[in-house]
Design an enzyme around this catalytic site. Structure first.
Site, PDB file in Angstrom:
ATOM      1  N   ARG A 207       0.835  -1.293  -0.165  1.00 55.10           N
ATOM      2  CA  ARG A 207      -0.200   0.049   0.113  1.00 55.10           C
ATOM      3  C   ARG A 207       0.740   1.082  -0.138  1.00 55.10           C
ATOM      4  O   ARG A 207       0.614   2.153  -0.465  1.00 55.10           O
ATOM      5  CB  ARG A 207      -0.871   0.139   1.244  1.00 55.10           C
ATOM      6  CG  ARG A 207      -1.948  -0.955   1.117  1.00 55.10           C
ATOM      7  CD  ARG A 207      -3.052  -0.756   2.081  1.00 55.10           C
ATOM      8  NE  ARG A 207      -2.768  -1.330   3.509  1.00 55.10           N
ATOM      9  CZ  ARG A 207      -2.938  -2.435   4.093  1.00 55.10           C
ATOM     10  NH1 ARG A 207      -3.724  -3.083   3.301  1.00 55.10           N
ATOM     11  NH2 ARG A 207      -2.442  -3.015   5.234  1.00 55.10           N
TER      12      ARG A 207
ATOM     13  N   PHE B 258     -10.549  -5.349  -6.361  1.00 49.58           N
ATOM     14  CA  PHE B 258     -10.570  -6.132  -5.053  1.00 49.58           C
ATOM     15  C   PHE B 258     -10.082  -5.036  -4.102  1.00 49.58           C
ATOM     16  O   PHE B 258      -9.104  -5.562  -3.280  1.00 49.58           O
ATOM     17  CB  PHE B 258      -9.925  -7.456  -4.985  1.00 49.58           C
ATOM     18  CG  PHE B 258     -10.052  -8.332  -6.249  1.00 49.58           C
ATOM     19  CD1 PHE B 258     -11.015  -9.436  -6.194  1.00 49.58           C
ATOM     20  CD2 PHE B 258      -9.489  -8.403  -7.380  1.00 49.58           C
ATOM     21  CE1 PHE B 258     -11.373 -10.392  -7.200  1.00 49.58           C
ATOM     22  CE2 PHE B 258      -9.508  -9.213  -8.421  1.00 49.58           C
ATOM     23  CZ  PHE B 258     -10.727 -10.364  -8.196  1.00 49.58           C
TER      24      PHE B 258
ATOM     25  N   ASP C  89     -15.278  -3.748  -5.387  1.00 51.15           N
ATOM     26  CA  ASP C  89     -15.242  -4.656  -4.435  1.00 51.15           C
ATOM     27  C   ASP C  89     -16.551  -5.234  -4.741  1.00 51.15           C
ATOM     28  O   ASP C  89     -17.627  -4.573  -4.922  1.00 51.15           O
ATOM     29  CB  ASP C  89     -14.833  -4.282  -2.990  1.00 51.15           C
ATOM     30  CG  ASP C  89     -14.226  -5.500  -2.254  1.00 51.15           C
ATOM     31  OD1 ASP C  89     -12.968  -5.771  -2.252  1.00 51.15           O
ATOM     32  OD2 ASP C  89     -15.235  -6.723  -1.946  1.00 51.15           O
TER      33      ASP C  89
ATOM     34  N   ASN D 180     -18.637  -7.417  -9.469  1.00 49.34           N
ATOM     35  CA  ASN D 180     -17.468  -8.529  -9.570  1.00 49.34           C
ATOM     36  C   ASN D 180     -16.525  -8.004 -10.470  1.00 49.34           C
ATOM     37  O   ASN D 180     -16.629  -7.601 -11.468  1.00 49.34           O
ATOM     38  CB  ASN D 180     -18.470  -9.737 -10.540  1.00 49.34           C
ATOM     39  CG  ASN D 180     -17.512 -10.831 -10.339  1.00 49.34           C
ATOM     40  OD1 ASN D 180     -16.292 -10.963 -10.773  1.00 49.34           O
ATOM     41  ND2 ASN D 180     -18.196 -12.299 -10.392  1.00 49.34           N
ATOM     42  N   ALA D 181     -15.168  -8.455 -10.084  1.00 54.77           N
ATOM     43  CA  ALA D 181     -14.058  -7.900 -10.484  1.00 54.77           C
ATOM     44  C   ALA D 181     -13.927  -8.497 -11.964  1.00 54.77           C
ATOM     45  O   ALA D 181     -13.340  -7.599 -12.768  1.00 54.77           O
ATOM     46  CB  ALA D 181     -12.865  -8.258  -9.617  1.00 54.77           C
TER      47      ALA D 181
ATOM     48  N   ASP E   4      -5.722  -7.369  -6.505  1.00 53.70           N
ATOM     49  CA  ASP E   4      -5.375  -7.888  -5.291  1.00 53.70           C
ATOM     50  C   ASP E   4      -6.557  -8.859  -4.828  1.00 53.70           C
ATOM     51  O   ASP E   4      -7.272  -8.356  -3.857  1.00 53.70           O
ATOM     52  CB  ASP E   4      -5.110  -6.822  -4.153  1.00 53.70           C
ATOM     53  CG  ASP E   4      -4.676  -7.585  -2.883  1.00 53.70           C
ATOM     54  OD1 ASP E   4      -4.097  -8.755  -2.959  1.00 53.70           O
ATOM     55  OD2 ASP E   4      -4.793  -6.868  -1.834  1.00 53.70           O
TER      56      ASP E   4
ATOM     57  N   CYS F 278      -2.455 -14.290  -3.037  1.00 59.99           N
ATOM     58  CA  CYS F 278      -2.208 -14.665  -1.534  1.00 59.99           C
ATOM     59  C   CYS F 278      -2.278 -16.152  -1.352  1.00 59.99           C
ATOM     60  O   CYS F 278      -2.670 -16.743  -0.325  1.00 59.99           O
ATOM     61  CB  CYS F 278      -3.108 -13.690  -0.595  1.00 59.99           C
ATOM     62  SG  CYS F 278      -4.840 -13.930  -0.899  1.00 59.99           S
TER      63      CYS F 278
HETATM   64  C1  LIG Z   1      -6.808  -9.714  -0.606  1.00 62.73           C
HETATM   65  S1  LIG Z   1      -8.434  -8.578  -0.320  1.00 62.73           S
HETATM   66  C2  LIG Z   1      -8.032  -7.225  -0.825  1.00 62.73           C
HETATM   67  C3  LIG Z   1      -7.166  -6.510   0.191  1.00 62.73           C
HETATM   68  C4  LIG Z   1      -6.921  -4.852  -0.196  1.00 62.73           C
HETATM   69  N1  LIG Z   1      -6.264  -4.572  -1.497  1.00 62.73           N
HETATM   70  C5  LIG Z   1      -6.480  -3.866   1.178  1.00 62.73           C
HETATM   71  O1  LIG Z   1      -5.065  -3.370   0.774  1.00 62.73           O
HETATM   72  O2  LIG Z   1      -6.880  -4.074   2.183  1.00 62.73           O
HETATM   73  C6  LIG Z   1      -9.758  -9.368  -1.499  1.00 62.73           C
HETATM   74  C7  LIG Z   1     -10.951  -8.598  -1.739  1.00 62.73           C
HETATM   75  O3  LIG Z   1     -11.676  -9.089  -2.857  1.00 62.73           O
HETATM   76  C8  LIG Z   1     -13.118  -9.017  -2.592  1.00 62.73           C
HETATM   77  N2  LIG Z   1     -13.675  -9.957  -3.457  1.00 62.73           N
HETATM   78  C9  LIG Z   1     -13.811 -11.387  -3.487  1.00 62.73           C
HETATM   79  N3  LIG Z   1     -14.167 -11.895  -4.744  1.00 62.73           N
HETATM   80  C10 LIG Z   1     -14.403 -10.654  -5.273  1.00 62.73           C
HETATM   81  C11 LIG Z   1     -14.994 -10.635  -6.671  1.00 62.73           C
HETATM   82  N4  LIG Z   1     -15.245 -11.795  -7.478  1.00 62.73           N
HETATM   83  N5  LIG Z   1     -15.231  -9.305  -7.159  1.00 62.73           N
HETATM   84  C12 LIG Z   1     -14.745  -8.103  -6.311  1.00 62.73           C
HETATM   85  N6  LIG Z   1     -14.249  -8.293  -5.175  1.00 62.73           N
HETATM   86  C13 LIG Z   1     -14.206  -9.522  -4.755  1.00 62.73           C
HETATM   87  C14 LIG Z   1     -13.248  -9.378  -1.202  1.00 62.73           C
HETATM   88  O4  LIG Z   1     -14.233  -8.797  -0.382  1.00 62.73           O
HETATM   89  C15 LIG Z   1     -11.833  -8.734  -0.355  1.00 62.73           C
HETATM   90  O5  LIG Z   1     -12.320  -7.337  -0.098  1.00 62.73           O
END
Ligand SMILES: C[S@@+](CC[C@H](N)C(=O)[O-])C[C@H]1O[C@@H](n2cnc3c(N)ncnc32)[C@H](O)[C@@H]1O
Length: 391
Positions: free
Chosen positions: A208, A225, A247, A274-275, A295, A335
């Site tokens: 970050r 994400f 997200d 959805n990403a 991410d 991850c």
């Molecule tokens: C690893 S975390 C991201 C952390 C963030 N970069 C941070 O610095 O705090 C992954 C995120 O992806 C979201 N997520 C999971 N599947 C998703 C999708 N299909 N589309 C969009 N967001 C999604 C989750 O809600 C979560 O907030």
């Protein structure tokens, strides 16, 4: 204490400090083990190898806590390890009041995760054996941290695989629904009971910060994400003109919006989508960005999920490359424990070939240093990111 002998050939790996013994590697047990029971581990000839705990029902049957004959597993050993983990964090000079205090095998405490958010701690027991030490762990945290409250988060792996009867809730003092932490010069709301993981993705702290090097005033940036906006907020802080944060979680997006206000920023577009669909749509519309960060959550929860996970990462690399301007930057993270750094490089290479965009690697980043990994288990370096300039 229950005695375990391992099959011939396994001893060298254990003497090399590999802390797991798989079920088929056990040659004999001095009697029928109880779940979570402490064991002395010996080679086939009876020589001492270590002390651990056993769960005969799971594939990683024994986790070793001590390779030293003079250091059996006692409540004092657990408390000393937590104290050592705390001393180690103190000398890291983490620029935040939120950090991972105990990172399981990385702190020689397999099955235990502890995150600290200002005056509160969050604890997760991920194995049956470690869960039996819960009273020791909680009282040690009270002595060492003197926290206002400790919250226990349920860990689904522990529940499903290890058979731990997980509970969730306050286990000491009081824990408010929401607190504010700081990281570098930014503030973030943390919702311990309802947030993802223990409340925040502490492991991305260094990335970050790193993204700030790439953002010029006036840039157009995308945080895919985004969770509560970790990258998006830093992009905006550097003077990006337009920042879009995407997200699927309403709670995360709502906290992101409030984080924006908390940091006296404005103008980030928070998108619930959805990403994968969102990236496809950006590409279809011919949108281009100066900095794109992707991410995602873990796609490979086990070894068998790896091929599908790699397809997912490749798709993200392809979509990311297509919407990054020439001279712009793209970062893609994994991850997943089972996805190696090499896998991530390979999918980026294939994506670069497919979309015919040349890339130059400008950095690799990993989980921040309060999430230590151990050499004997390369997978414990679970978070890796590749940052490329798209030529
Ligand atoms: C690893 S975390 C991201 C952390 C963030 N970069 C941070 O610095 O705090 C992954 C995120 O992806 C979201 N997520 C999971 N599947 C998703 C999708 N299909 N589309 C969009 N967001 C999604 C989750 O809600 C979560 O907030």
């Amino acid at each position: 204490m229950l005695q375990v002998r391992v099959k011939p050939g396994i001893e060298d790996r254990i003497r090399g400090f590999f802390p797991w013994i798989y079920r088929p590697e056990i040659a004999s047990l001095s009697r029928k083990p109880k779940k979570g029971e402490l064991v002395v581990i010996r080679d086939f000839g009876g020589r001492f190898l270590g002390y651990g705990y056993i769960n005969p029902e799971v594939s990683i049957a024994i986790r070793i806590l001590s390779f030293d004959k003079n250091q059996p597993i006692t409540p004092d050993l657990i408390k000393n390890r937590i104290q050592e983990a705390y001393n180690y964090r103190k000398q890291l000079y983490i620029n935040s009041n939120a950090f991972r205090l105990v990172h399981s095998e990385g702190d020689l405490l397999p099955g235990l995760i502890v995150d600290v958010y200002d005056e509160y701690a969050v604890v997760e027991f991920t194995t049956y054996g470690m869960n039996l030490f819960r009273e020791t762990v909680i009282s040690s945290l009270v002595d060492i941290l003197k926290p206002k409250g400790i919250y226990e988060k349920a860990n689904l792996t522990a529940c499903k695989i290890e058979g731990v009867e997980v509970s969730e809730g306050v286990v000491y003092g009081k824990v408010p629904e929401e607190i504010v932490i700081w990281e570098h010069d930014m503030y973030y709301y943390i919702n311990i009971p309802h947030g993802q993981k223990t409340g925040f993705f502490l492991d991305q702290r260094n990335s970050r910060r790193f993204v700030r090097n790439l953002v010029e005033p006036g840039s157009r940036c995308l945080d895919v994400f985004c969770h509560t906006g970790g990258f998006a907020l830093n992009m905006k802080k550097m003077g990006a003109n337009e920042v879009i944060a995407v997200d699927l979680s309403d709670l995360a997006l709502d906290m992101g919006r409030r984080n924006e206000q908390l940091n006296n920023l404005s103008g980030i577009k928070w998108v619930n989508a959805n990403a994968f669909d969102f990236l496809k749509e950006m590409d279809r519309k011919g949108e281009k960005f100066d900095v794109v960060v992707i991410d995602p959550p873990s796609f490979a929860k086990n070894r068998h999920a790896l091929p599908n996970a790699l397809r997912g990462y490749k798709e993200l690399c392809v979509r990311g490359l297509k919407i990054t301007k020439s001279g712009g930057y793209l970062a893609v993270f994994s991850c997943s424990f089972h996805v190696t750094e090499q896998h991530l490089f390979e999918v980026m290479t294939q994506a670069s070939y497919d979309v015919k965009r040349q890339v130059r690697v400008i950095a690799k980043t990993f989980q921040d240093k309060d999430h230590p990994w151990i050499l004997q288990m390369p997978n414990t370096l679970y978070l890796k990111g590749i940052w490329v300039e798209v030529i």
